[in-house]
Design a protein around this motif. Structure first.
Motif, mmCIF file in Angstrom:
data_model
loop_
_atom_site.group_PDB
_atom_site.id
_atom_site.type_symbol
_atom_site.label_atom_id
_atom_site.label_comp_id
_atom_site.label_asym_id
_atom_site.label_seq_id
_atom_site.Cartn_x
_atom_site.Cartn_y
_atom_site.Cartn_z
ATOM 1 N N ARG A 298 0.827 -1.216 0.000
ATOM 2 C CA ARG A 298 0.000 0.000 0.000
ATOM 3 C C ARG A 298 0.857 1.261 0.000
ATOM 4 O O ARG A 298 0.453 2.290 -0.518
ATOM 5 N N GLU A 299 2.051 1.183 0.569
ATOM 6 C CA GLU A 299 2.933 2.361 0.601
ATOM 7 C C GLU A 299 3.298 2.831 -0.805
ATOM 8 O O GLU A 299 3.696 3.965 -1.003
ATOM 9 N N TRP B 8 1.232 2.814 -3.488
ATOM 10 C CA TRP B 8 0.149 3.384 -4.304
ATOM 11 C C TRP B 8 -0.896 4.184 -3.547
ATOM 12 O O TRP B 8 -1.608 4.985 -4.125
ATOM 13 N N MET B 9 -1.005 3.986 -2.243
ATOM 14 C CA MET B 9 -2.076 4.658 -1.519
ATOM 15 C C MET B 9 -1.738 6.140 -1.336
ATOM 16 O O MET B 9 -0.593 6.480 -1.074
ATOM 17 N N PRO C 1 -3.617 5.151 5.941
ATOM 18 C CA PRO C 1 -4.948 5.040 6.547
ATOM 19 C C PRO C 1 -4.871 5.183 8.068
ATOM 20 O O PRO C 1 -5.907 5.229 8.723
ATOM 21 N N TRP D 75 2.636 10.461 4.631
ATOM 22 C CA TRP D 75 3.403 9.633 3.714
ATOM 23 C C TRP D 75 4.037 10.365 2.534
ATOM 24 O O TRP D 75 4.850 9.797 1.817
ATOM 25 N N GLU E 256 3.463 9.574 -5.982
ATOM 26 C CA GLU E 256 4.158 9.479 -7.275
ATOM 27 C C GLU E 256 5.632 9.153 -7.050
ATOM 28 O O GLU E 256 6.288 8.544 -7.876
ATOM 29 N N LEU E 257 6.174 9.637 -5.929
ATOM 30 C CA LEU E 257 7.585 9.395 -5.646
ATOM 31 C C LEU E 257 7.793 8.128 -4.822
ATOM 32 O O LEU E 257 8.847 7.511 -4.867
ATOM 33 N N ARG E 258 6.789 7.748 -4.046
ATOM 34 C CA ARG E 258 6.915 6.551 -3.206
ATOM 35 C C ARG E 258 6.870 5.268 -4.027
ATOM 36 O O ARG E 258 7.573 4.319 -3.758
#
Lengths: 470, 452
Positions: free
Chosen positions: B374-375, B377-378, B382, B389, B393-395
């Motif tokens: 999830r890191e 794309w989210m 949550p 976070w 786009e960079l993660r």
């Protein structure tokens, strides 16, 4: 550690099976010392004896010596936030485990504006990221002296110390370092760095202020010479920095140096290089490139040496695309492979659920479980969470590998008597287990709803799908 | 008899010294609690007094062994007590109470030491497997890709040269798949055209190979017949001239048939058939590979013993040639089981190097799995307790990069990936560690003083 068999440890213990250490027998205690889940000083009789009897004392000392970790363990900082680095035993984590996660330090510099220094320190001190049931945090702050002014550096260091985090003091100038140590030596900062040029002054500072010290050289003969000289002079807490060259051949050589040092210490038994290793991903900012490229490369250098043997690092970027992946990788690599990452299967009521609240299903893989549990809790969702025994395997792999089955779900429903606790028969399964929807319905007689692929989206999903339309 | 104001015992003295790890004292034997008193006029009290002050204050400044020992020796010579270690010349005059500065006897010169790297040589070698065939070998590819051949751990060039750096394949699907936004934006224009998609991967994103996943053959999806799906393979082979990999849908019943057809239409091209698993008709896939001259991907679920078993079946029962097997021991994303994937692969590679011939095959990784985290794309955590976070786009790309980088260090030879930045960055890493990157900086010390 030098010993390979619990017998060698056992022979030096009192062999009375007194159980004071918390283990049933001295042999069992010895085995736990060997895998480092117990410490020699837990043997109270031996410790007490050694205070009176020189023979016992020499046994205790011998025990401490032969069970000392292969790589020296040193402590940076004081009090609760102090961080241990080094102390490693093996080259590959499956051979035992890695012990002390690479300590992550983030920089400030003394010519940076005061407000910014505060912001950076604050960010580091407060940082947290939830992961497998707990929060990951950052270890400390590296203060660089860019002013070359002892009193300025001393003042900034003193200010940074007030955040209570362990510190690395960065300057090659002994006068600046001395000024800083005058302020914070009692906080036990790591001083960076003694080189071929300034080593004599830094040796004096390390001895005088009793602080751990980094020796630095990309020439491994020189690096070892520095370590040997410092050790001979009485410094015990030494860190080796073989110099991080951030690109090209330089990075390739850095990779080689770091691996050779650690391998020669552990496999080759060279005690003169058996110290924690420092790598500086901050060096990526010397590359001529745009900011994102530099930041990505900083994460790459960080990642590379989290896997390969760095015990302590200095980073520059306080952005999540650098911090989060490197910190997560560190958590992964330093997870003890000996402990299964599973939780107890069964039923977990979340937020005091009522009979009309939804029933969710997940696996007993600790990572999956804690993610789902914390998502539900933090989103204030009331519900019943069924935890299926998939032998600690995640949803996707357990569905593919046949550990997540309809019959297993049926058993779980029966064992937990969930039907008696709710007034409906709707079961929400993970999106990644969608293909089992029909099978579970057939097997259990419950109506199965396919939930989202990620539990972080359960809240939105419930808004659309709960209570279920008849 | 003159007595000191405060008496001390040798035992106490030794205990104090021991606190400072004076190992040389191990041999000292003390019978009883010997009390030292000074008698007569043979000792000049003015000389003893400062010494006594030093001893009683030991914990303040005698913190290293040699220092302590030398004081011990001086004391012993002054007092005339024989010591079990080498006795230094008697100190004729009483030393003045030293100040810290003088006490720190710093060496004048560095003690010269030579670092001798520990050498490692393994008996085993990873098989070298060629993907793709040029005209000379009965195919139509422009080039081939060699995987494996290592005699040392990944990038340990100081142990042994690495004949082939890892190769990167980009994933292509025969139906628009569910993709993270950050990935999808790069393929928006080709999502419904696998041949164009493949071309873009090679031309624009520098893929060494492409993988065409025949996902639509899944009976739960479009259930595309094998024969029809194989046409897509032909189109891709037309569109690009790099070696290709063909994947099924993961359906255990259907995949053998689908891969058999793909093998047939790609005869002579030496494609990689992905995959054979223990719970399907692996023999049928292996036979197709042998018949049409391809390579089989041996896929197991993060279990070194199962990997060994499947490889043995392929070798011994299906008689696959040793140079026609690649392994996929399963990739888990950073933060979501990467530790298992890493250690499993590392163990497999170490076994191979130590001579296990059931495991010495090149390793492949489905690195695209990183996007399951999830890191990656989210848009935001949550959880309220997390530090924010930052932009996803960079993660996302860095999540794929770090997953791939980690597994490359475990020994992966072939990466199946998706994000163009991740592909480019991993290539840069491989070229760097492989000694093919000449970039340099002027001064590696400059970060100490940089004002940014």
């Amino acid at each position: 550690m030098k010993v390979k068999s619990p017998l060698e440890v056992y022979n030096l213990l009192p062999r009375t099976n007194c159980k004071e250490c918390g283990y049933d027998t001295c042999m069992s205690f010895a085995a736990h010392i060997l895998d480092r889940s117990a410490k020699v000083i837990q043997c109270k009789p031996l410790v007490e004896q050694s205070e009176k009897d020189p023979k016992a004392k020499s046994k205790l000392e011998k025990l401490l010596d032969i069970t000392a970790p292969e790589i020296a363990e040193i402590v940076i900082g004081s009090g609760d936030s102090a961080v241990k680095v080094g102390g490693e035993e093996v080259l590959h984590r499956h051979e035992l485990t890695f012990f002390n996660p690479t300590a992550f330090f983030y920089d400030v510099w003394d010519t940076l504006d005061e407000k910014k220094i505060e912001e950076r320190c604050e960010w580091v001190a407060k940082y947290r990221k939830f992961y497998v049931g707990k929060y990951l945090t950052l270890d400390g702050i590296a203060v660089r002296c860019t002013s070359n002014d002892p009193s300025k550096f001393g003042n900034v260091v003193k200010k940074v110390a007030s955040y209570g985090k362990p510190m690395v003091l960065v300057t090659l100038n002994p006068d600046c370092m001395k000024a800083a140590l005058e302020e914070v030596a009692d906080k036990k900062p790591l001083i960076y760095a003694a080189t071929e040029e300034n080593w004599r002054e830094f040796l004096r500072l390390a001895l005088e202020y009793k602080v751990p010290v980094v020796v630095r050289s990309s020439d491994l003969d020189k690096l070892k010479s520095l370590a040997v000289t410092f050790k001979q002079a009485g410094v015990k807490e030494i860190v080796l920095d073989p110099v991080t060259e951030p690109v090209g051949e330089g990075l390739k050589r850095t990779f080689e140096r770091v691996i050779q040092i650690r391998r020669t210490a552990i496999e080759g038994g060279d005690k003169d290089v058996a110290y924690p290793i420092m790598v500086t991903p901050i060096s990526a900012h010397l590359i001529n490139a745009d900011d994102v490229t530099k930041e990505y490369w900083e994460a790459v250098i960080g990642g590379m040496f989290v896997v390969k043997y760095a015990d302590i690092m200095i980073f520059h970027t306080l952005k999540q695309h650098v911090v989060m992946p490197t910190l997560t990788l560190r958590a992964n690599i330093y997870t003890d492979p000996r402990t299964p990452v599973q939780v107890e299967p069964g039923l977990r009521p979340i937020n005091d659920p009522k009979p009309e609240d939804p029933v969710f299903l997940t696996t007993n893989f600790a990572l999956t479980y804690y993610t789902v549990e914390s998502d539900l809790t933090s989103a204030k969702i009331r519900g019943w969470l069924l935890v299926l025994n998939t032998e600690g395997i995640c949803v996707e792999a357990s569905v593919a590998g046949g550990k997540f089955t309809a019959s297993g779900v049926k058993q779980l429903i029966e064992q937990t008597k969930i039907a008696e606790k709710v007034n409906h028969k709707y079961l929400v399964i993970p999106g990644l287990a969608a293909r089992l929807q029909g099978a579970i319905e057939d097997e259990t007689g419950w109506k199965v709803l396919v939930g989202p692929i990620d539990s972080g989206r359960i809240k939105g999903w419930l808004e659309k799908n709960w209570p279920p339309k008849k | 008899m003159i007595k000191l104001a405060k008496r001390f015992t040798l035992q106490e003295f030794l205990e104090t010294l021991k606190k400072y790890n004076v190992e040389e004292l191990e041999g000292v034997k003390i019978e009883g609690d010997l009390e030292i008193e000074f008698e007569g006029s043979s000792i000049d009290l003015s000389a003893v007094a400062p010494l006594y002050a030093i001893i009683s204050d030991l914990s303040n400044f005698l913190y290293h062994a040699n220092m302590a020992l030398s004081y011990m020796q001086r004391l012993s010579s002054v007092l005339g007590i024989p010591m079990p270690f080498a006795v230094q010349p008697a100190v004729s005059a009483a030393p003045p109470a030293p100040k810290v500065e003088e006490k720190l006897k710093l060496p004048e010169k560095l003690l010269e030491a030579k670092f001798t790297p520990y050498k490692v040589e393994y008996p085993g070698k990873v098989e070298e497997v060629v993907l793709g065939a040029t005209r000379a070998d009965g195919g139509t590819r422009d080039y081939t890709i060699k995987l494996g051949g290592e005699k040392s751990l990944a990038f340990y060039m100081f142990d042994s040269p690495q004949p082939n750096l890892p190769a990167i394949a980009i994933d292509v699907f025969d139906r628009p798949p569910a993709l993270a936004k950050a990935v999808k934006m790069h393929y928006e224009d080709v999502l419904t055209n696998p041949a164009e998609w493949a071309r873009k991967c090679v031309k624009k994103f520098g893929a060494d190979l492409v993988t065409i996943h025949l996902v639509s053959t899944d009976p739960l999806l479009e259930n595309t017949p094998a024969r029809e799906a194989a046409k897509v393979v032909e189109e891709v082979l037309q569109a690009v001239k790099c070696p290709i990999i063909v994947g099924g849908s993961g359906n255990k019943e259907k995949d053998p048939e689908v891969l058999e057809k793909a093998a047939e239409v790609a005869e002579g091209e030496r494609i990689l058939l992905a995959s054979a698993t223990l719970d399907m008709d692996w023999e049928r896939i292996a036979n197709a590979a042998k018949k049409y001259g391809h390579v089989v991907l041996s896929w197991t679920q993060m279990d070194i013993n199962n990997q060994k078993t499947l490889n043995r079946y392929l070798l011994k029962r299906a008689n696959m040639p040793r140079n026609s097997i690649v392994m996929d021991p399963t990739t888990a994303a950073l933060g979501y089981g990467l530790d298992y994937a890493f250690t499993n692969m590392e163990r497999i590679r170490l076994s191979a190097l130590k001579g296990d011939e059931d495991l010495n095959f090149p390793i492949s990784s489905g690195t695209t799995n990183a996007w399951g985290a999830r890191e990656s794309w989210m848009s935001e955590s949550p959880l309220e307790g997390d530090t924010p976070w930052g932009p996803r786009e960079l993660r996302g790309p860095i999540w794929e990069i770090i997953t791939g980088l980690t597994l490359s260090l475990a020994g992966v030879d072939l990466f199946m990936m998706m994000h163009p930045t991740a592909v480019a960055t991993l290539k840069e890493i491989f070229n760097t560690l492989g000694g093919k990157n000449t970039a340099k900086i002027d001064d590696p010390n400059a970060w100490l003083k940089m004002e940014v």
